[in-house]
Write a protein that holds these residues in place. Structure first.
Motif, PDB file in Angstrom:
ATOM      1  N   ILE A 187      14.875 -13.306 -17.683  1.00  0.00           N
ATOM      2  CA  ILE A 187      14.573 -13.627 -16.296  1.00  0.00           C
ATOM      3  C   ILE A 187      13.079 -13.908 -16.175  1.00  0.00           C
ATOM      4  N   GLU A 188      12.736 -15.116 -15.772  1.00  0.00           N
ATOM      5  CA  GLU A 188      11.340 -15.505 -15.564  1.00  0.00           C
ATOM      6  C   GLU A 188      10.974 -15.223 -14.104  1.00  0.00           C
ATOM      7  N   VAL A 189      10.222 -14.156 -13.875  1.00  0.00           N
ATOM      8  CA  VAL A 189       9.801 -13.803 -12.521  1.00  0.00           C
ATOM      9  C   VAL A 189       8.612 -14.678 -12.134  1.00  0.00           C
ATOM     10  N   THR A 190       8.788 -15.489 -11.116  1.00  0.00           N
ATOM     11  CA  THR A 190       7.758 -16.423 -10.666  1.00  0.00           C
ATOM     12  C   THR A 190       6.756 -15.714  -9.755  1.00  0.00           C
ATOM     13  N   PRO A 191       5.431 -15.967  -9.929  1.00  0.00           N
ATOM     14  CA  PRO A 191       4.452 -15.359  -9.019  1.00  0.00           C
ATOM     15  C   PRO A 191       4.789 -15.635  -7.559  1.00  0.00           C
ATOM     16  N   GLY A 192       4.802 -14.577  -6.767  1.00  0.00           N
ATOM     17  CA  GLY A 192       5.081 -14.729  -5.355  1.00  0.00           C
ATOM     18  C   GLY A 192       6.502 -14.418  -4.946  1.00  0.00           C
ATOM     19  N   TRP A 193       7.385 -14.162  -5.921  1.00  0.00           N
ATOM     20  CA  TRP A 193       8.756 -13.814  -5.543  1.00  0.00           C
ATOM     21  C   TRP A 193       8.751 -12.590  -4.638  1.00  0.00           C
ATOM     22  N   ARG A 194       9.700 -12.575  -3.708  1.00  0.00           N
ATOM     23  CA  ARG A 194       9.783 -11.482  -2.752  1.00  0.00           C
ATOM     24  C   ARG A 194      10.952 -10.555  -3.054  1.00  0.00           C
ATOM     25  N   ILE A 219      18.887  -8.906  -8.422  1.00  0.00           N
ATOM     26  CA  ILE A 219      18.165  -8.952  -7.150  1.00  0.00           C
ATOM     27  C   ILE A 219      16.812  -8.252  -7.315  1.00  0.00           C
ATOM     28  N   ILE A 220      15.746  -8.973  -6.986  1.00  0.00           N
ATOM     29  CA  ILE A 220      14.401  -8.429  -7.123  1.00  0.00           C
ATOM     30  C   ILE A 220      14.165  -7.336  -6.079  1.00  0.00           C
ATOM     31  N   ASP A 221      13.685  -6.197  -6.550  1.00  0.00           N
ATOM     32  CA  ASP A 221      13.280  -5.105  -5.663  1.00  0.00           C
ATOM     33  C   ASP A 221      11.781  -4.876  -5.868  1.00  0.00           C
ATOM     34  N   GLU A 222      11.128  -4.296  -4.881  1.00  0.00           N
ATOM     35  CA  GLU A 222       9.668  -4.136  -4.924  1.00  0.00           C
ATOM     36  C   GLU A 222       9.283  -2.658  -4.877  1.00  0.00           C
ATOM     37  N   LYS A 223       8.522  -2.228  -5.879  1.00  0.00           N
ATOM     38  CA  LYS A 223       8.059  -0.842  -5.902  1.00  0.00           C
ATOM     39  C   LYS A 223       6.871  -0.676  -4.951  1.00  0.00           C
ATOM     40  N   PRO A 224       6.742   0.481  -4.308  1.00  0.00           N
ATOM     41  CA  PRO A 224       5.571   0.725  -3.442  1.00  0.00           C
ATOM     42  C   PRO A 224       4.289   0.736  -4.273  1.00  0.00           C
ATOM     43  N   HIS A 225       3.193   0.290  -3.671  1.00  0.00           N
ATOM     44  CA  HIS A 225       1.891   0.267  -4.337  1.00  0.00           C
ATOM     45  C   HIS A 225       0.968   1.273  -3.659  1.00  0.00           C
ATOM     46  N   GLU A 226       0.109   1.903  -4.440  1.00  0.00           N
ATOM     47  CA  GLU A 226      -0.736   2.961  -3.884  1.00  0.00           C
ATOM     48  C   GLU A 226      -1.907   2.429  -3.053  1.00  0.00           C
ATOM     49  N   VAL A 227      -2.245   1.166  -3.183  1.00  0.00           N
ATOM     50  CA  VAL A 227      -3.369   0.595  -2.433  1.00  0.00           C
ATOM     51  C   VAL A 227      -2.902  -0.488  -1.458  1.00  0.00           C
ATOM     52  N   TYR A 228      -2.094  -1.412  -1.956  1.00  0.00           N
ATOM     53  CA  TYR A 228      -1.734  -2.577  -1.165  1.00  0.00           C
ATOM     54  C   TYR A 228      -0.312  -2.454  -0.592  1.00  0.00           C
ATOM     55  N   ARG A 230       2.571  -5.120   1.056  1.00  0.00           N
ATOM     56  CA  ARG A 230       2.859  -6.535   1.230  1.00  0.00           C
ATOM     57  C   ARG A 230       3.525  -6.779   2.578  1.00  0.00           C
ATOM     58  N   GLU A 231       3.042  -7.803   3.273  1.00  0.00           N
ATOM     59  CA  GLU A 231       3.659  -8.245   4.518  1.00  0.00           C
ATOM     60  C   GLU A 231       3.834  -9.762   4.428  1.00  0.00           C
ATOM     61  N   GLY A 232       5.004 -10.174   3.972  1.00  0.00           N
ATOM     62  CA  GLY A 232       5.234 -11.604   3.740  1.00  0.00           C
ATOM     63  C   GLY A 232       4.394 -12.088   2.582  1.00  0.00           C
ATOM     64  N   ASN A 233       3.535 -13.055   2.840  1.00  0.00           N
ATOM     65  CA  ASN A 233       2.617 -13.559   1.810  1.00  0.00           C
ATOM     66  C   ASN A 233       1.260 -12.873   1.865  1.00  0.00           C
ATOM     67  N   ASP A 234       1.068 -11.956   2.822  1.00  0.00           N
ATOM     68  CA  ASP A 234      -0.215 -11.277   2.982  1.00  0.00           C
ATOM     69  C   ASP A 234      -0.203  -9.905   2.317  1.00  0.00           C
ATOM     70  N   LEU A 235      -1.408  -9.462   1.950  1.00  0.00           N
ATOM     71  CA  LEU A 235      -1.606  -8.116   1.434  1.00  0.00           C
ATOM     72  C   LEU A 235      -2.455  -7.335   2.438  1.00  0.00           C
ATOM     73  N   VAL A 236      -2.057  -6.102   2.690  1.00  0.00           N
ATOM     74  CA  VAL A 236      -2.756  -5.270   3.669  1.00  0.00           C
ATOM     75  C   VAL A 236      -3.318  -4.036   2.975  1.00  0.00           C
ATOM     76  N   ASN A 280      -6.818 -16.574   1.183  1.00  0.00           N
ATOM     77  CA  ASN A 280      -6.468 -16.905  -0.209  1.00  0.00           C
ATOM     78  C   ASN A 280      -6.649 -15.744  -1.185  1.00  0.00           C
ATOM     79  N   GLU A 281      -6.580 -14.514  -0.672  1.00  0.00           N
ATOM     80  CA  GLU A 281      -6.618 -13.350  -1.566  1.00  0.00           C
ATOM     81  C   GLU A 281      -5.351 -12.504  -1.401  1.00  0.00           C
ATOM     82  N   GLY A 282      -4.331 -13.098  -0.795  1.00  0.00           N
ATOM     83  CA  GLY A 282      -3.056 -12.399  -0.661  1.00  0.00           C
ATOM     84  C   GLY A 282      -2.123 -12.709  -1.819  1.00  0.00           C
ATOM     85  N   MET A 283      -0.822 -12.640  -1.573  1.00  0.00           N
ATOM     86  CA  MET A 283       0.169 -12.916  -2.603  1.00  0.00           C
ATOM     87  C   MET A 283       0.296 -14.411  -2.839  1.00  0.00           C
TER      88      MET A 283
END
Length: 320
Positions: A187-194, A219-228, A230-236, A280-283
């Protein structure tokens, strides 16, 4: 040699009878026109080509002639007056007459993919068996998709990654036995997959009698990150700072998801709930290569719980 029947059936020239039957079974179902309603003409041509290849290399006599003389050997005239014949034995002469894809499929599966007019027809995955007398029908159904989750961290979804998944499934041999088959899927995970992105491997589920194997869906699942976050294409990022830093300025240091050091000098007066946005520093945006979302820094200003009289006087003198 013309058509390479081995290539059509996706087998080697030394393939065994079992390998030939297994490959025909898989390809004939995959390319049946009823399974490809949007490309029916192309599927019909492919389906017939697969049937012809199976007709030749599954028959020892035809296969021998094809291996020695190629397609021209099969198509040589049976009538010696029209030229040389290939494969003659004694007083009998071999004559190649390609069988209908309908008959081959019917003999193999016990059902007929054609409608009564001799053309491909019926609803998707519905085959009509040859019958004498009363008309009957058999529906070849597809098993429900099998879904599995793949947990990825934000770094993997930011930079992209490759996952190799080992699967085990049950397949049926041409003689009806069930055996275990193991396979590595990449499976080739493409940058930006949600989260929720699906990767489908058609018909990689267990094979059962009179049933099309299920699709295997990751089905892609997302692990929680200790700093960032994700909200759509943005990082908070939530950043706590003191009241002094909020008023006098400060420097924020962040390590990006691809390992860069990001230094941000804050010179504005930071009020509670203040947000600082960096374009341009988000996902990465998967459908727009080269573009990224925003990095949003949300500040939480920590106020002191108490002040001394001297501190109060100092503040008043500074701010008038």
């Amino acid at each position: 040699m013309g058509v390479d029947y081995y290539n059509v059936l996706e087998v080697g020239r030394s393939a065994s009878d079992e390998e030939i039957k297994k490959s025909y079974r898989k390809l004939a179902i995959r390319w049946h026109p009823d399974k490809n309603p949007n490309e029916k003409a192309a599927a019909e041509a492919k389906f017939k080509e697969i049937a012809e290849a199976y007709d030749v290399i599954s028959d020892p006599k035809k296969r021998t002639i094809y291996d020695q003389y190629g397609e021209k050997g099969l198509n040589a005239s049976c009538d010696s007056q029209n030229g040389p014949s290939y494969g003659s034995s004694g007083s009998s002469t071999f004559c190649f007459n390609p069988r209908d894809a309908e008959d081959i499929f019917s003999d193999f599966f016990g059902s007929n993919p054609f409608d009564g007019s001799g053309t491909f027809g019926g609803s998707a995955n519905t085959f009509k068996p040859k019958t004498e007398g009363a008309a009957t029908s058999t529906r070849l159904r597809k098993a429900p998709a099998v879904e599995r989750k793949i947990a990825c961290n934000l770094e993997e979804l930011y930079t992209g990654t490759k996952r190799k998944m080992k699967i085990s499934r049950e397949v049926r041999t041409p003689n009806g036995q069930t055996v275990a088959e193991h396979e590595i899927l990449t499976i080739e995970v493409t940058p930006g997959w949600r989260k929720g992105t699906k990767v489908t491997f058609p018909e990689k589920g267990n094979e059962e009698l009179n049933q099309i194997p299920a699709d295997l869906v990751f089905i892609i699942d997302e692990k929680p990150h200790e700093v960032y976050k994700r909200e759509g294409n943005d990082l908070v990022v939530h950043q706590k700072i003191s009241l002094v830093d909020a008023l006098a300025g400060t420097t924020i240091n962040l390590v990006t998801l691809d390992g860069r050091n990001l230094v941000i000098d804050m010179t504005d007066v930071i009020k509670p709930n203040y947000e600082f946005v960096i374009e341009n520093e988000g996902m990465p945006i998967a459908r727009e290569p080269g573009k990224k979302g925003k990095l949003i820094i949300k500040f939480d200003v920590k106020f002191p719980s108490r002040l001394t009289p001297e501190q109060r006087a100092g503040i008043r003198s500074i701010f008038g």
